[in-house]
Design a protein around this motif. Structure first.
Motif, PDB file in Angstrom:
ATOM      1  N   LYS A   1      -5.480   8.974 -13.139  1.00 56.09           N
ATOM      2  CA  LYS A   1      -4.584   7.958 -13.724  1.00 56.09           C
ATOM      3  C   LYS A   1      -3.741   7.306 -12.627  1.00 56.09           C
ATOM      4  N   ARG A   2      -3.177   6.176 -12.943  1.00 52.99           N
ATOM      5  CA  ARG A   2      -2.230   5.508 -12.043  1.00 52.99           C
ATOM      6  C   ARG A   2      -0.857   6.144 -12.262  1.00 52.99           C
ATOM      7  N   GLU A   3      -0.577   7.118 -11.447  1.00 53.53           N
ATOM      8  CA  GLU A   3       0.617   7.951 -11.634  1.00 53.53           C
ATOM      9  C   GLU A   3       1.907   7.345 -11.113  1.00 53.53           C
TER      10      GLU A   3
ATOM     11  N   GLY B   1     -11.994   8.595  -5.986  1.00 52.15           N
ATOM     12  CA  GLY B   1     -12.489   7.686  -4.966  1.00 52.15           C
ATOM     13  C   GLY B   1     -11.427   6.891  -4.243  1.00 52.15           C
ATOM     14  N   CYS B   2     -10.173   7.100  -4.562  1.00 56.22           N
ATOM     15  CA  CYS B   2      -9.081   6.345  -3.933  1.00 56.22           C
ATOM     16  C   CYS B   2      -8.201   7.290  -3.111  1.00 56.22           C
TER      17      CYS B   2
ATOM     18  N   ARG C   1       0.860  -1.188   0.000  1.00 53.13           N
ATOM     19  CA  ARG C   1       0.000   0.000   0.000  1.00 53.13           C
ATOM     20  C   ARG C   1       0.894   1.235   0.000  1.00 53.13           C
ATOM     21  N   LEU C   2       0.522   2.218  -0.805  1.00 54.59           N
ATOM     22  CA  LEU C   2       1.265   3.485  -0.876  1.00 54.59           C
ATOM     23  C   LEU C   2       0.378   4.615  -0.376  1.00 54.59           C
ATOM     24  N   GLU C   3       0.790   5.234   0.704  1.00 57.11           N
ATOM     25  CA  GLU C   3       0.121   6.405   1.253  1.00 57.11           C
ATOM     26  C   GLU C   3       1.011   7.622   1.010  1.00 57.11           C
ATOM     27  N   HIS C   4       0.427   8.787   0.943  1.00 56.31           N
ATOM     28  CA  HIS C   4       1.177  10.052   0.835  1.00 56.31           C
ATOM     29  C   HIS C   4       2.116  10.067  -0.374  1.00 56.31           C
TER      30      HIS C   4
END
Length: 176
Positions: free
Chosen positions: A126-128, A165-166, A111-114
């Motif tokens: 987009k999935r950056e 939404g993510c 999981r990637l936060e921040h």
């Protein structure tokens, strides 16, 4: 509140100006500088071509880093992967959390936060963060090779905090 991170030692050579952390030379650049360059290259090459280049280079770099760090700190197995996630999290890319890892199956979920990309670019839809994808497979494969396991993996980004939404990104590693 911000604090110094003594667990991430940075040494600066007064003669050369070279920054070093964990015995590896480092570059220190502003986030906007890096991401503006990233976006410009993406626009010039196209996302698919650029993503493939980044995947392969990131895979190779993660393998090398994990190999050297495991040796330096006497780490093995999952501890190498966790050390890698910790160091990535300390370098401004975002906070990387291993939600699941199974070395024998060659799988992991991160999981990637921040995310630095979401902070800089916002909700693009987009999935950056595809820059990171090869890093997880490279780390996993180095750990597997060090354990004499012939299995190899592939990683993909399955969600981005830049998507509507993510709030976080997800990456999954699976066996080939």
């Amino acid at each position: 509140m911000t604090a110094m991170a003594p667990e991430l030692p940075i040494s600066v050579d007064s003669e050369t100006g070279v920054w070093t952390t964990d015995a590896l030379p480092m570059l220190y650049v502003p986030r906007h500088f890096f991401i503006n360059n990233h976006v410009a290259i993406e626009q010039a090459l196209g996302v698919e071509t650029y993503a493939k280049i980044l995947y392969d280079a990131g895979y190779k770099s993660a393998w090398y880093w994990c190999e050297k760090e495991a040796e330096l700190h006497g780490l093995e197995g999952v501890a190498v992967f966790e050390h890698y996630m910790n160091r990535l999290s300390q370098r401004g890319w975002g906070k990387f959390v291993t939600e699941a890892i199974d070395l024998e199956a060659g799988t992991a979920k991160v999981r990637l936060e921040h995310s630095c990309f979401v902070y800089q670019l916002g909700k693009t839809g987009k999935r950056e963060e595809y820059l990171f994808t090869g890093w997880f497979a490279g780390a996993m494969d180095q750990i597997l090779a060090a354990r004499a396991i012939d299995l190899r993996t592939r990683a993909e980004q399955t969600q981005s905090g830049a998507e509507a939404g993510c709030d976080v990104g997800y990456f999954e590693v699976s066996a080939l």
